[in-house]
Design an enzyme around this catalytic site. Structure first.
Site, PDB file in Angstrom:
ATOM      1  CD  GLU A  29      -2.798  -1.289   2.580  1.00 51.40           C
ATOM      2  OE1 GLU A  29      -3.753  -1.633   2.535  1.00 51.40           O
ATOM      3  OE2 GLU A  29      -2.122  -1.046   3.460  1.00 51.40           O
TER       4      GLU A  29
HETATM    5  C1  TNX Z   1      -4.465  -3.984   4.626  1.00 51.06           C
HETATM    6  S1  TNX Z   1      -2.558  -6.260   3.923  1.00 51.06           S
HETATM    7  C2  TNX Z   1      -3.020  -3.969   5.075  1.00 51.06           C
HETATM    8  C3  TNX Z   1      -3.030  -3.408   6.438  1.00 51.06           C
HETATM    9  C4  TNX Z   1      -4.225  -3.332   7.251  1.00 51.06           C
HETATM   10  C5  TNX Z   1      -5.134  -4.446   6.911  1.00 51.06           C
HETATM   11  C6  TNX Z   1      -6.408  -4.221   7.395  1.00 51.06           C
HETATM   12  C7  TNX Z   1      -1.407  -5.237   3.964  1.00 51.06           C
HETATM   13  C8  TNX Z   1      -0.332  -5.987   3.420  1.00 51.06           C
HETATM   14  N1  TNX Z   1      -1.855  -4.105   4.457  1.00 51.06           N
HETATM   15  O1  TNX Z   1      -2.123  -2.316   6.669  1.00 51.06           O
HETATM   16  O2  TNX Z   1      -3.783  -3.283   8.615  1.00 51.06           O
HETATM   17  O3  TNX Z   1      -5.338  -4.215   5.396  1.00 51.06           O
HETATM   18  O4  TNX Z   1      -7.163  -5.579   7.256  1.00 51.06           O
END
Ligand code: TNX
Length: 526
Positions: A338
């Site tokens: 992300e």
């Molecule tokens: C996505 S999964 C994220 C996390 C969040 C999560 C909540 C991922 C690699 N990144 O930063 O905590 O969703 O479900």
């Protein structure tokens, strides 16, 4: 008056008889090993229709003068002594001990057992556990625990009998990486909580504990060359609580505790995004040279390290060097997810360089599936959570994939719309949804040969304490453990749900706050 007294005696007598009948009806007489509720389901179980009784005065014999085997023997004795009230000792024996005892033995040569497999041979006379490695013995010890009545997990003395059905179990895992992740950044969890979480993994033969040690809301590991990371970056959490961090000594304690259960800790420093806590701790890590405010919300994707500044790579190198020195396992997780605040043309060279830094400290890279956009080193692992294209990119580069599909394996997802904790952006994941999938067929183009295993991540934006952790983890975790251990063709929900239901009593005895899913026919022994 006399009649009344007689009535009372009579009532007490009848009540006592009924009580005894009740206990004897529920007293368990195991005789069919194939009917026992072992999770994960073993590869091969051959019952012989009798039982082995664990009685006072028995000992656990280990085959050689080996500290490591003695430790495993000790671990088993420590599990059995409180509830049985015995004082089981660990001794050494070259050959099979006298009847009634437990024997742990290394026996090289059974190739099929591999590193973690074991063979449990239970006769009326002896409980014998064999494996190629101590690790296999440790996994087999978990099977012994599960073959005993649930009451064996009590911390105070219970009535026996302590019997185990006879037969043979030959067992080994389908995948070598079977893990769970705990996000200690969004909410901080202390050493004791992490140890309890580790115990859960061990009980279900999982072997990796991934700790998400840094994110926007908190930096949780002491780095001596950059002390403000922990002091400032660790000083809060989601909702603005006090946060916290592990000193290097505390972290070493966690690693050792996990290692003693043959569990590898995989530490994650998430970068270049998810870095607000670091950016708040050191102004120079920001492109504009200004320290960010600490963050206690739950948005994602707004922070980034300054990928153009050389100091950023000095920072990464220092952090990875200190972390690698504390890491007994082969992996360092570099996050990479992300990174909406990082341009892709900055992200790619950053990840390439960070992979080199990790390699220069003797470790292998794991990263979220976005790292497949970069040039993966041959032994890097992409952790598939969302993007199927990324996972395929990793495979086409010859890298292996760790399966954590958010729609199936995210333990922070709610069971259904009434679950008081958790999120649902990926899915509602009831206990059967969590269990009913095959990592080797879920993503087109990615087969078993490309997969190292599975991991169930618990993100903790909404998870504040151990009670919350337990509610999200149980009863889904045993299912993830089984997906990692037992090949898909040997698993099916309608059979598994009955085995799982029997573990309800174990959860209760272990004081685990579990979700009583309506999809599981809870009706275990008492
Ligand atoms: C996505 S999964 C994220 C996390 C969040 C999560 C909540 C991922 C690699 N990144 O930063 O905590 O969703 O479900």
């Amino acid at each position: 008056m006399i009649i009344k007294k007689w009535n009372l005696i009579n009532t007490v007598f009848i009540f006592t008889v009924l009580m005894l009948m009740q206990i004897s009806c529920t007293t368990r007489m195991p005789s069919d090993l194939s009917k026992e509720s072992i999770i994960p389901k073993p590869v091969e179980v051959t019952p012989t229709g009798d039982y082995f009784a664990l009685k006072g005065g028995i000992a656990i014999y280990v085959q050689e003068e080996s500290d490591e085997l003695a430790k495993i023997g000790r671990y088993l004795a420590d599990r059995l002594n409180p509830a049985t009230g015995y004082n089981i000792e660990v001794k050494t024996a070259l050959n099979e001990p006298r009847p009634g005892n437990i024997f742990l033995k290394l026996s090289s040569g059974d190739e099929i057992l591999g590193d973690e497999g074991y063979k449990l041979i239970i006769t009326k006379k002896l409980l014998k556990l064999e494996a190629n490695n101590p690790e296999g013995l440790f996994r087999g010890v978990q099977t012994i625990r599960q073959l005993l009545p649930a009451a064996v997990e009590f911390a105070v003395k219970q009535d026996g009998p302590w019997e185990i059905a006879t037969g043979t179990i030959v067992d080994y895992p389908a995948y070598s990486y079977r893990g769970a992740m705990l996000d200690v950044s969004r909410h901080f969890f202390g050493v004791d909580d992490v140890k309890r979480f580790t115990d859960f993994l061990a009980y279900y033969k999982m072997n990796k504990l991934h700790l998400h040690l840094s994110d926007d809301q908190g930096w949780r590991i002491e780095i001596k060359s950059w002390p403000n990371l922990a002091i400032i970056g660790g000083s809060t959490q989601v909702g603005g609580g006090p946060g916290g961090y592990y000193t290097q000594e505390q972290y070493a304690d966690i690693v050792q505790y996990a290692n003693e259960q043959y569990i590898t800790v995989v530490p994650e420093i998430d970068m270049p995004g998810h870095t607000n806590a670091a950016l708040a701790s050191y102004a120079e890590l920001n492109c504009d040279g200004k320290a960010r405010e600490l963050y206690t919300g739950t948005e994602v994707g707004f922070s980034t390290l300054c990928t153009h500044k050389e100091i950023t790579y000095k920072f990464v190198d220092d952090v990875i060097r200190e972390l690698a020195a504390m890491t007994t396992g082969p992996y360092i997780h570099i996050g990479g997810d992300e990174t909406h605040a990082t341009k892709v043309e900055d992200f790619i060279p950053f990840i390439n360089r960070v992979q080199d830094i990790v390699a220069s400290h003797g470790k292998k890279v794991i990263g979220w599936d976005e790292i497949a956009l970069s040039t993966l080193r041959p032994n890097s692992i992409a952790q598939h959570w969302a993007n199927v294209e990324n996972a395929n990119k990793a495979v086409s580069q010859g890298a292996k994939v760790l399966m954590s599909p958010a729609t199936r394996a995210y333990i922070d997802m709610q069971y259904d719309s009434t679950t008081p904790l958790g999120l649902h952006w990926a899915a509602y994941i009831e206990v059967d949804d969590a269990y009913n999938w095959d990592p080797a067929t879920l993503v087109t183009g990615i087969g078993k040969e490309n997969i190292v295993g599975i991991e169930a991540p618990l993100w903790t934006e909404t998870i504040k304490n151990m009670n919350d952790i337990e509610y999200m983890v149980f009863p889904r975790l045993p299912g993830y453990a089984e997906i990692g251990w037992t090949l898909a063709h040997a698993r099916n929900w309608d059979e598994y749900k009955h085995r799982l239901s029997k573990h309800g009593d174990r959860f209760t005895v272990m004081d685990i706050n579990y979700y009583q899913s309506p999809r599981v026919p809870w009706a275990g022994e008492k």
